[in-house]
Structures are given as structure tokens and as C-alpha cells.
Design an enzyme around this catalytic site. Structure first.
Site, short mmCIF file in Angstrom:
data_model
loop_
_atom_site.label_atom_id
_atom_site.label_comp_id
_atom_site.label_asym_id
_atom_site.label_seq_id
_atom_site.Cartn_x
_atom_site.Cartn_y
_atom_site.Cartn_z
N SER A 172 0.87 -1.14 -0.08
CA SER A 172 -0.07 -0.04 0.10
C SER A 172 0.95 1.24 -0.17
O SER A 172 2.11 1.23 -0.44
CB SER A 172 -1.07 0.00 1.28
OG SER A 172 -1.76 0.92 1.14
N ASN A 173 0.28 2.31 0.56
CA ASN A 173 1.18 3.65 0.41
C ASN A 173 0.42 4.57 1.62
O ASN A 173 -0.68 4.21 2.16
CB ASN A 173 1.03 4.35 -0.94
CG ASN A 173 -0.48 4.72 -1.45
OD1 ASN A 173 -1.06 5.31 -1.01
ND2 ASN A 173 -0.87 3.78 -2.46
#
Ligand code: C5P
Length: 207
Positions: free
Chosen positions: A24-25
Site C-alpha cells: 500500500s502507500n
């Protein structure tokens, strides 16, 4: 003023490799939620397709929660409308396989095989599409190129390496980049102020 149907994507996506691990981020969804709020405040019918974030749904907004890029693509495809504002930080890649059970350390090879996710903004069919671009360094030249490539009316570009701009911040300094090559650099302002400007742009571009 005509009431528009506006779909907004926001937040990160998660791409799981097993039930407890994902790619993810650091997107928090603040910018996308602000766009949804600003558009709803101007009387538009807003669908907010949100990745996993810890934010309250803005008043008058229909929210659809999703986890992965493919779920986000499906929700956007089902929403239809006049304008798509793609603010989400979509993971470009996902693990090729998602294990049903937690992978054991000893079974992990040290190499993770990835496949590309769909480009939601590029493939979605809306009369007007607005994208976001986070770059490190001057984002404008690349943004103009992307506008043309993805057939967008506008890209809202920001330099995420600058303090007080980008992931998690309450302020943003953005440049509005159009396919014709024009770039309008806005001063640093609150994400809500940027969002209000984008909501007005939706109306102008659809008019
Ligand atoms: O090409 P790039 O990922 O920089 O483009 C960013 C824009 O495209 C953002 O508006 C983002 O929401 C959108 N995007 C998307 N689906 C992807 C990747 C990016 O909708 N898989």
C-alpha cells in the site's frame, strides 16, 4: 447551475499477498474526501469510492468502501456520471497470488511476483476526467503528458517532496495542468480550498 453526478476516488488501495500482509502507500484520503465534501456543498450528487482510510463521510455524500484497486475499478465502473475526479493513490501493482492462509517465513522465497493493476482513471468512461499526480520535483511537464495520454481534462499535480504538500498534510501546493499545455500554479492552501477550486473546475469543464 446544473446539478452534476461526480464520482471521486480517494485514499490508498491495499493489495494483499496473504490475510495479514499487503502492499500500500501512505495516502490518508484527506484530499479526496475534501473534493467530495466541496462538490456536495455545491449541490452536486457525489459518489465517493474510498480505500481503507480513517475519515468520516462528508455530509450528503454516497460512500462506497473498497480495499483493492480491482474493487475500486469495479465500483467506479458501476457509478457512471458526468465527472470522475481520481484522487486515490492506487497501487500500480498487486501480488500475483494471494495466499488463503498466512505465509510462513520459511515458505517465502524473498522474491514477490507482481502483476499490474488496472489503470482506473485511464479506462473509466466519463465525459470529463480529472486526475491527480504526485511527483518528486516539478510535476508539471509529466502531468501535461499524462493528460494527453489518459485523455483528461486536467491533472492536479503536486510535488510530494515539499513540506506541507501531499500525503497526510492539511495543506497542498498544486498546479492545474491541462492537455493544451497550460499550467496554473496555485499558492499553498488548505486541501479544502484546493477542493473547492476543483469543484468549480468540474462545473466549468462540464459546461
Ligand atoms: O500515472 P499515475 O499513476 O501517476 O496517475 C495518477 C492518476 O491516475 C491519479 O489520478 C490516480 O488516482 C489515477 N490512477 C488510477 N488507477 C491506477 C493508477 C492511477 O485511477 N491504477
Amino acid at each position: 447551475m446544473k446539478k452534476l453526478k461526480i464520482t471521486v476516488t480517494a485514499g490508498p488501495t491495499r493489495e494483499y499477498l496473504d490475510p495479514v500482509r499487503f502492499l500500500s502507500n501512505p495516502s490518508t484520503g484527506k484530499m479526496g474526501f475534501a473534493v467530495a465534501r466541496a462538490a456536495a456543498e455545491r449541490g452536486h450528487e457525489v459518489t465517493l469510492v474510498a480505500g481503507p482510510v480513517a475519515l468520516k463521510t462528508p455530509k450528503g455524500v454516497r460512500r462506497i468502501d473498497v480495499v483493492s484497486a480491482r474493487e475500486m475499478a469495479a465500483a467506479v465502473g458501476a457509478s457512471q456520471g458526468d465527472v470522475l475526479v481520481a484522487v486515490a493513490a492506487v497501487a500500480d501493482w498487486r501480488p500475483r497470488k494471494r495466499a488463503a492462509k498466512k505465509l510462513k517465513k520459511r515458505d517465502m522465497a524473498g522474491v514477490l511476483e507482481l502483476v499490474r493493476n488496472p489503470d482506473i482513471l485511464k479506462t473509466a468512461e466519463f465525459p470529463v476526467k480529472i486526475g491527480f499526480a504526485a511527483e518528486t520535483g516539478d510535476p508539471a511537464p509529466e502531468a501535461v503528458r499524462k493528460c494527453r495520454e489518459k485523455k483528461l481534462a486536467m491533472i492536479v499535480a503536486n510535488d510530494v517532496s515539499e513540506a506541507g504538500s501531499g500525503f497526510g498534510a492539511d495543506t497542498n501546493r498544486v498546479a492545474l495542468c491541462r492537455a493544451d499545455g497550460t499550467v496554473e500554479r496555485l499558492p499553498k492552501m488548505s486541501k479544502l480550498a484546493v477542493a473547492r477550486r476543483i469543484a468549480r473546475e468540474c462545473e466549468n469543464l462540464r459546461a
